[in-house]
Scaffold this motif. Structure first.
Motif, short mmCIF file in Angstrom:
data_model
loop_
_atom_site.label_atom_id
_atom_site.label_comp_id
_atom_site.label_asym_id
_atom_site.label_seq_id
_atom_site.Cartn_x
_atom_site.Cartn_y
_atom_site.Cartn_z
N LEU A 86 4.03 5.18 6.91
CA LEU A 86 3.54 6.41 6.45
C LEU A 86 2.83 6.14 4.89
CD1 LEU A 86 3.06 9.58 6.31
CD2 LEU A 86 5.34 9.60 5.19
N CYS A 87 3.63 5.24 4.24
CA CYS A 87 3.15 4.85 2.92
C CYS A 87 1.74 3.85 3.17
CB CYS A 87 4.26 4.06 2.13
SG CYS A 87 5.50 4.86 1.29
N GLY A 88 1.85 3.04 4.09
CA GLY A 88 0.52 2.34 4.32
C GLY A 88 -0.76 3.36 4.68
N ASP A 89 -0.30 4.31 5.52
CA ASP A 89 -1.54 5.35 5.77
C ASP A 89 -1.95 6.07 4.75
OD1 ASP A 89 -2.89 6.10 8.27
OD2 ASP A 89 -2.39 8.04 7.54
N VAL A 90 -1.04 6.46 3.79
CA VAL A 90 -1.47 7.23 2.44
C VAL A 90 -2.41 6.24 1.68
CG1 VAL A 90 -0.70 7.91 0.18
CG2 VAL A 90 0.61 8.60 2.36
N ARG A 91 -2.15 5.10 1.79
CA ARG A 91 -3.11 3.89 0.93
C ARG A 91 -4.41 3.97 1.54
NH1 ARG A 91 2.07 1.42 0.46
NH2 ARG A 91 1.44 -0.10 2.14
N ARG A 92 -4.48 3.82 3.04
CA ARG A 92 -5.62 3.73 3.91
C ARG A 92 -6.54 5.02 3.54
NH1 ARG A 92 -7.69 5.68 8.54
NH2 ARG A 92 -6.01 7.10 8.86
N ARG A 93 -5.74 6.17 3.55
CA ARG A 93 -6.57 7.56 3.24
C ARG A 93 -7.17 7.63 1.88
NH1 ARG A 93 -5.12 11.81 7.25
NH2 ARG A 93 -3.60 10.84 8.88
N GLN A 94 -6.45 7.11 0.96
CA GLN A 94 -6.88 7.12 -0.37
C GLN A 94 -8.09 6.17 -0.50
OE1 GLN A 94 -3.07 5.80 -2.36
NE2 GLN A 94 -3.00 7.88 -3.38
N ALA A 95 -7.99 4.95 -0.03
CA ALA A 95 -9.19 4.24 0.12
C ALA A 95 -10.43 4.90 0.76
CB ALA A 95 -9.08 2.85 0.69
N ILE A 96 -10.14 5.43 1.71
CA ILE A 96 -11.23 6.54 2.35
C ILE A 96 -11.88 7.23 1.52
CG2 ILE A 96 -11.79 7.93 4.21
CD1 ILE A 96 -9.67 6.59 6.04
N VAL A 97 -11.03 8.39 0.65
CA VAL A 97 -11.43 9.32 -0.23
C VAL A 97 -12.18 8.45 -1.36
CG1 VAL A 97 -10.68 10.77 -2.06
CG2 VAL A 97 -9.82 11.13 0.65
N GLU A 98 -11.76 7.21 -1.81
CA GLU A 98 -12.37 6.62 -3.06
C GLU A 98 -13.89 6.17 -2.52
OE1 GLU A 98 -9.60 3.51 -4.21
OE2 GLU A 98 -8.28 4.97 -4.65
N ASP A 99 -13.96 5.63 -1.32
CA ASP A 99 -15.49 5.24 -0.69
C ASP A 99 -16.08 6.60 -0.74
OD1 ASP A 99 -14.24 2.58 -0.49
OD2 ASP A 99 -13.76 2.88 1.83
N ALA A 100 -15.74 7.48 -0.27
CA ALA A 100 -16.47 8.75 -0.02
C ALA A 100 -17.16 9.21 -1.48
CB ALA A 100 -15.77 9.81 0.80
N ARG A 101 -16.12 9.21 -2.39
CA ARG A 101 -16.26 9.65 -3.58
C ARG A 101 -17.13 8.93 -4.50
NH1 ARG A 101 -10.43 11.69 -5.74
NH2 ARG A 101 -10.99 13.88 -5.20
N PHE A 102 -17.15 7.25 -4.30
CA PHE A 102 -18.16 6.34 -4.93
C PHE A 102 -19.74 6.76 -4.32
CE2 PHE A 102 -20.73 2.60 -4.07
CZ PHE A 102 -20.75 2.16 -5.46
N ILE A 103 -19.70 7.04 -3.03
CA ILE A 103 -21.37 7.36 -2.44
C ILE A 103 -21.50 8.65 -2.95
CG2 ILE A 103 -22.32 7.74 -0.18
CD1 ILE A 103 -21.62 4.86 -0.89
N LEU A 104 -20.44 9.84 -2.59
CA LEU A 104 -21.19 11.37 -3.13
C LEU A 104 -21.43 11.48 -4.50
CD1 LEU A 104 -18.99 12.92 -0.22
CD2 LEU A 104 -21.43 12.50 -0.25
N GLU A 105 -20.65 10.92 -5.37
CA GLU A 105 -20.95 10.83 -6.78
C GLU A 105 -22.00 10.30 -7.11
OE1 GLU A 105 -17.21 9.25 -8.63
OE2 GLU A 105 -16.13 11.18 -8.21
N GLY A 106 -22.38 8.98 -6.53
CA GLY A 106 -23.87 8.61 -7.11
C GLY A 106 -24.91 9.48 -6.32
N GLU A 107 -24.69 10.44 -5.35
CA GLU A 107 -25.87 11.23 -5.01
C GLU A 107 -25.49 12.55 -5.77
OE1 GLU A 107 -25.01 11.64 -0.88
OE2 GLU A 107 -25.96 9.83 -0.27
N GLY A 108 -24.69 12.74 -6.62
CA GLY A 108 -24.37 13.94 -7.27
C GLY A 108 -23.66 15.17 -6.68
N HIS A 109 -22.96 14.89 -5.51
CA HIS A 109 -22.34 15.80 -4.74
C HIS A 109 -20.98 16.10 -5.02
CE1 HIS A 109 -26.00 16.15 -2.06
NE2 HIS A 109 -26.13 14.89 -1.90
N VAL A 110 -20.30 15.35 -5.61
CA VAL A 110 -18.91 15.66 -6.06
C VAL A 110 -18.62 16.02 -7.36
CG1 VAL A 110 -16.66 14.63 -5.86
CG2 VAL A 110 -18.21 13.99 -3.94
#
Length: 110
Positions: A86-110
């Protein structure tokens, strides 16, 4: 072609994730469903058939353990291996969200 079991891959479905989260304290089936629905403010609802199928898989994988009870309602509790997954999956999910934020913030969507 059979689908890979996400538990064996170390990735959890949303339902499995929330069931493991619910079982950080001893709970039986109805309380698991109620916990998930309340925690997610109704965004996630797990039906009994899905829940008991997942519980069987989690017990077989040694990620949760049934507790001795009064025989009417079987309660379960997460094991150390389940908590680690469960803890490992939390880290995996956090990395996914960080990746999405990186891309979407660069586009001005977040």
């Amino acid at each position: 072609m059979p689908r890979n079991d996400t538990i064996e891959l170390g990735e959890l479905t949303d339902s499995t994730f929330y069931i493991l989260l619910a079982l950080t304290e001893p709970r039986h089936g109805y309380l698991i469903m109620q916990f998930v629905e309340e925690l997610t403010a109704g965004r996630m609802q797990i039906g009994p058939a899905s829940m008991y199928t997942i519980i069987k898989k989690l017990v077989a994988a040694g990620l949760i353990a049934p507790l001795d009870g009064d025989g009417k309602k079987k309660s379960y509790l997460i094991t150390d291996a389940g908590r680690d997954l469960l803890c490992g999956d939390v880290r995996r999910r956090q990395a996914i969200v960080e990746d999405a934020r990186f891309i979407l913030e660069g586009e001005g969507h977040v």
